[in-house]
Every structure is written in C-alpha cells, then in structure tokens.
Design a protein around this motif. Structure first.
Motif, short mmCIF file in Angstrom:
data_model
loop_
_atom_site.label_atom_id
_atom_site.label_comp_id
_atom_site.label_asym_id
_atom_site.label_seq_id
_atom_site.Cartn_x
_atom_site.Cartn_y
_atom_site.Cartn_z
N UNK A 8 0.82 -1.22 -0.04
CA UNK A 8 0.05 -0.15 0.01
C UNK A 8 0.95 1.26 0.01
N UNK A 9 2.07 1.17 1.03
CA UNK A 9 2.88 2.48 0.89
C UNK A 9 3.50 2.70 -0.40
N UNK A 10 4.11 1.63 -0.97
CA UNK A 10 4.47 1.89 -2.12
C UNK A 10 3.54 2.16 -3.48
N UNK A 11 2.58 1.83 -3.34
CA UNK A 11 1.69 2.30 -4.38
C UNK A 11 1.29 3.70 -3.96
N UNK A 12 1.09 4.06 -2.99
CA UNK A 12 0.88 5.42 -2.37
C UNK A 12 2.16 6.43 -2.92
N UNK A 13 3.33 6.05 -2.74
CA UNK A 13 4.43 6.91 -3.11
C UNK A 13 4.46 6.97 -4.61
N UNK A 14 4.25 5.91 -5.41
CA UNK A 14 4.27 6.08 -6.70
C UNK A 14 3.15 6.94 -7.31
N UNK A 15 1.78 6.56 -6.66
CA UNK A 15 0.88 7.51 -7.45
C UNK A 15 1.14 8.93 -6.89
N UNK A 16 1.68 9.15 -5.92
CA UNK A 16 2.09 10.65 -5.36
C UNK A 16 2.96 11.21 -6.27
N UNK A 47 0.61 28.85 -5.70
CA UNK A 47 1.43 28.02 -6.44
C UNK A 47 2.60 27.65 -5.33
N UNK A 48 3.32 28.70 -4.86
CA UNK A 48 4.33 28.39 -3.95
C UNK A 48 3.86 27.36 -2.66
N UNK A 49 2.86 27.95 -2.14
CA UNK A 49 2.25 27.33 -0.70
C UNK A 49 1.72 25.65 -1.31
N UNK A 50 1.26 25.39 -2.51
CA UNK A 50 0.84 24.24 -3.09
C UNK A 50 2.21 23.19 -3.20
N UNK A 51 3.09 23.86 -3.78
CA UNK A 51 4.51 23.31 -3.67
C UNK A 51 5.03 22.64 -2.40
N UNK A 53 3.22 22.12 0.42
CA UNK A 53 2.58 21.04 0.54
C UNK A 53 2.93 19.91 0.11
N UNK A 54 3.21 19.87 -1.41
CA UNK A 54 3.55 18.67 -2.04
C UNK A 54 5.05 18.31 -1.64
#
Length: 229
Positions: A8-16, A47-51, A53-54
């Motif tokens: 699950x964590x692997x899939x989550x990281x790939x999707x992110x 955009x900076x705030x969203x970046x 967060x990412x």
C-alpha cells in the motif's frame, strides 16, 4: 508490518510522484497558465504554498516508506537470529523442533525421511580446545549447507548432532545427499593443514515398520547412528 501495508505504501508513493509530476507538467507546458502564475502575486503565492505542501507530503510519505523498508529488514534479521545457530550458521534447535512440530500428532505423509548425523569432535576438543572444535563444526555445517540446497532441510540439533529432513523423494534425495556428503568430506580431508572430519549417521523413513509418528522417525534415525558404531 503486514506485506499488504508495504505494498500500500509503495503504491501510495508511486501515485503521489505521478500526480505531482503531472501537475508540474500541466503548468510548465501551458504558456498561458505559466504566464498567469508569474504575473499574479496571489496565484504565485498559492502555487508556492501548494508546492510546499507537495514537498512536505512527499517527505512524510518517503519517510514512512523508508521506515517500513527498514522495519522489514530488521524483522528478517531478527527472524534469522532466532532461527539460526550462531556457530554453524545452519537452522538451530528451535528450527529443527519447528520442523518436527509440523507433523506432531498427525498422520505422517507417505514420503518422509530423516538422517541424523553425529560429528566426532571429542579428540579435537581435548587436544586443541573448543575454538578449534567450533571451527570443525562450522566447516562441516558449510558442507551440509552446500549439498542440501535442493534436497532437504538441514539444521544443527544441538551439540554435535545435525538433522537432515526430507519431505519429498525421500529415498532418492537421501541417497543423493549422502553421496554428495561423502564426496565433499573426502575432498576436505585431503586438504593439507585441516583436521579431518569424521562423522556417523543414521537414516529412517516413514515406510519403516516401526515408524508411526514423527518422533518415531527421528528416534529411529538417531538410534541407527549408534548401530553403525
């Protein structure tokens, strides 16, 4: 940790990563969006705030992923330490008992065999000490490990006793095991400056008349060690 959690964590990281890259490409490849983003302070700030967060989200997801990988590695190391004999590197008494426990209080399958081996270290322990005796045990164990890979389970059952357990093609695989063992021991004993390995063994199979339980099987193999003396 369950295997499903790691997946699950692997899939989550790939999707992110895929979604983050997609967002960046949408902005970078569309000139109008790119122009507006840098011409309007509010849009740029958003955009900076969203970046941010990412980036923070990626750090936490990656840390979780890294933690699960380290945890899995630690569990494997702990399992090896629990089940492995520190001197010989083979499966230890606990693992041998677990193998026997599989068939405890159950009807034995038709194709089952056991070889008990006794390594003679009395003279070397008396003459050169237990360190040299342990070296001999380790050399013998390495031979057992190399010849048993595709044939059987093998472990150190305590002291100088070793157990080989055959769960399929038991007669043929046991014969092949002993043939390989004899050849490797002969080669080892021809090597200069090595203390010769001497051993004896006893062998028993499910189809022996006196074998009704798994303890009968192991006991008969062990008894036949001394019958060869």
């Amino acid at each position: 940790m369950k295997k499903s959690d790691f997946i699950y964590k692997t899939i989550q990281l790939i999707l992110y990563i895929l979604l983050a890259v997609a967002c960046i490409l949408v902005i970078a490849l569309d000139p109008e969006i790119f122009r507006q983003a840098f011409s309007d302070f509010k849009i740029l700030l958003l955009g900076i705030l969203l970046l941010g967060v990412l980036i923070v989200s990626f750090i936490f997801i990656y840390r979780d992923f890294h933690f699960f990988r380290s945890y899995k590695k630690d569990i494997r190391a702990l399992d090896y330490a629990v089940r492995s004999d520190p001197v010989s590197g083979l499966a230890n008494r606990f693992s041998c008992d677990a193998m026997i426990e599989k068939y405890m209080d159950k009807p034995l399958p038709e194709d089952l065999g056991c070889i008990m081996l006794d390594l003679k270290t009395g003279n070397i322990n008396q003459l050169y000490g237990h360190v040299q005796g342990n070296n001999l045990i380790r050399d013998f164990a390495n031979i057992l490990k190399s010849i048993s890979a595709d044939l059987c389970f093998v472990g150190r059952n305590g002291g100088n006793k070793f157990m080989a357990f055959f769960e399929e093609n038991s007669h043929e695989n046991a014969d092949q095991f002993l043939l390989r063992l004899n050849q490797r021991i002969e080669t080892y004993n021809e090597t200069p400056a090595t203390y010769p390995i001497e051993y004896r063994y006893g062998m028993a199979f499910q189809d022996d008349d006196s074998v009704k339980t798994i303890t009968d099987l192991v006991a008969l193999a062990n008894k036949r060690i001394f019958a060869k003396s």
